[in-house]
Design a protein around this motif. Structure first.
Motif, short mmCIF file in Angstrom:
data_model
loop_
_atom_site.label_atom_id
_atom_site.label_comp_id
_atom_site.label_asym_id
_atom_site.label_seq_id
_atom_site.Cartn_x
_atom_site.Cartn_y
_atom_site.Cartn_z
N MET A 1 -3.88 -47.92 -24.06
CA MET A 1 -4.12 -49.34 -24.19
C MET A 1 -5.61 -49.56 -24.43
O MET A 1 -6.44 -49.07 -23.68
CB MET A 1 -3.66 -50.06 -22.92
N PRO A 2 -5.96 -50.31 -25.47
CA PRO A 2 -7.37 -50.57 -25.75
C PRO A 2 -8.03 -51.39 -24.64
O PRO A 2 -7.40 -52.19 -23.97
CB PRO A 2 -7.34 -51.37 -27.05
N ILE A 3 -9.32 -51.16 -24.47
CA ILE A 3 -10.10 -51.90 -23.50
C ILE A 3 -10.50 -53.23 -24.12
O ILE A 3 -10.90 -53.28 -25.28
CB ILE A 3 -11.35 -51.10 -23.10
N GLU A 4 -10.39 -54.31 -23.37
CA GLU A 4 -10.76 -55.62 -23.88
C GLU A 4 -12.26 -55.66 -24.16
O GLU A 4 -13.05 -55.09 -23.41
CB GLU A 4 -10.40 -56.71 -22.86
N PRO A 5 -12.68 -56.38 -25.23
CA PRO A 5 -14.12 -56.50 -25.52
C PRO A 5 -14.87 -57.05 -24.30
O PRO A 5 -14.41 -57.97 -23.64
CB PRO A 5 -14.16 -57.50 -26.67
N GLY A 6 -16.02 -56.45 -24.03
CA GLY A 6 -16.83 -56.88 -22.91
C GLY A 6 -16.38 -56.33 -21.57
O GLY A 6 -16.99 -56.59 -20.55
N MET A 7 -15.32 -55.55 -21.56
CA MET A 7 -14.75 -55.05 -20.31
C MET A 7 -14.89 -53.52 -20.20
O MET A 7 -14.15 -52.89 -19.49
CB MET A 7 -13.27 -55.44 -20.20
N HIS A 112 -7.65 -36.96 -28.42
CA HIS A 112 -6.59 -37.91 -28.11
C HIS A 112 -6.66 -39.06 -29.09
O HIS A 112 -7.74 -39.51 -29.47
CB HIS A 112 -6.72 -38.41 -26.67
N GLU A 113 -5.53 -39.55 -29.53
CA GLU A 113 -5.48 -40.58 -30.58
C GLU A 113 -6.21 -41.86 -30.21
O GLU A 113 -6.66 -42.59 -31.09
CB GLU A 113 -4.04 -40.88 -30.95
#
Length: 148
Positions: A1-7, A112-113
Motif C-alpha cells: 500500500m502506498p504511503i500517503e503524501p506527507g506521511m 520488491h515491486e
C-alpha cells in the motif's frame, strides 16, 4: 500500500556514519533548494542503508538510486555527488572516506515491486535533497547479496 503524501516515516541517523551520509547529500541543497532546477529523489541501498536501519554495519560507498523529476538532470546530480569523497571520523576516531558508488544499478538485483512506495525518509537539515532509505533491512541485504 502506498504511503500517503506527507506521511512518510522518517529516520534520523545517530552514528558517525549516519550523520556523514546526511552531510554527504547536503552538497545538493544550495543547488536545488529553490526547486527552480527541478526536484529529484535519492533512495539509499546496500551497506549504508543497512547501517542506517541497524547501526551494525557500515560501508565506504553509497549505493543509491537517483531519480530526476522535471529539470533536474540525473547526470548533474550524480556529478555533484561524485566530485569529492566525504571524509569523516567514526566513533573509534578512525578517519573514513564515504563516496557514491557510480556503478550501482537497481537492475542488478530483484527489488520488491513497491519499494518506492515504502521508503523511509532520511532526516536532513532541509527537505532538499529528498533522500530516502530503502524500506527494510531484508530488501537491502538481498540486493547486496545478489550482486556478489
Amino acid at each position: 500500500m502506498p504511503i500517503e503524501p506527507g506521511m512518510y516515516p522518517t529516520i534520523k541517523p545517530d552514528t558517525a556514519l549516519g550523520r556523514a551520509i546526511v552531510e554527504f547529500f547536503d552538497v545538493l541543497e544550495p543547488v536545488y533548494a529553490s526547486g527552480e532546477r527541478g526536484v529529484f529523489q535519492v533512495i539509499i541501498f546496500g551497506g549504508c542503508a543497512v547501517h542506517i536501519h541497524t547501526q551494525a554495519r557500515g560501508s565506504a560507498d553509497i549505493d543509491a538510486e537517483v531519480a530526476s523529476h522535471g529539470y533536474a538532470e540525473k547526470s548533474q546530480i550524480i556529478a555533484l555527488l561524485g566530485e569529492d569523497a566525504y571524509v569523516f571520523t567514526d566513533e573509534e576516531g578512525v578517519t573514513q572516506m564515504l563516496e557514491l558508488d557510480g556503478s550501482f544499478n537497481t537492475t542488478l538485483a530483484p527489488l520488491h515491486e513497491d519499494y518506492e512506495d515504502r521508503v523511509i525518509r532520511l532526516m536532513t537539515a532541509s527537505e532538499i535533497p529528498n533522500v530516502e532509505v530503502s524500506p527494510t533491512v531484508k530488501l537491502v541485504g538481498v540486493s547486496a547479496a545478489v550482486r556478489l
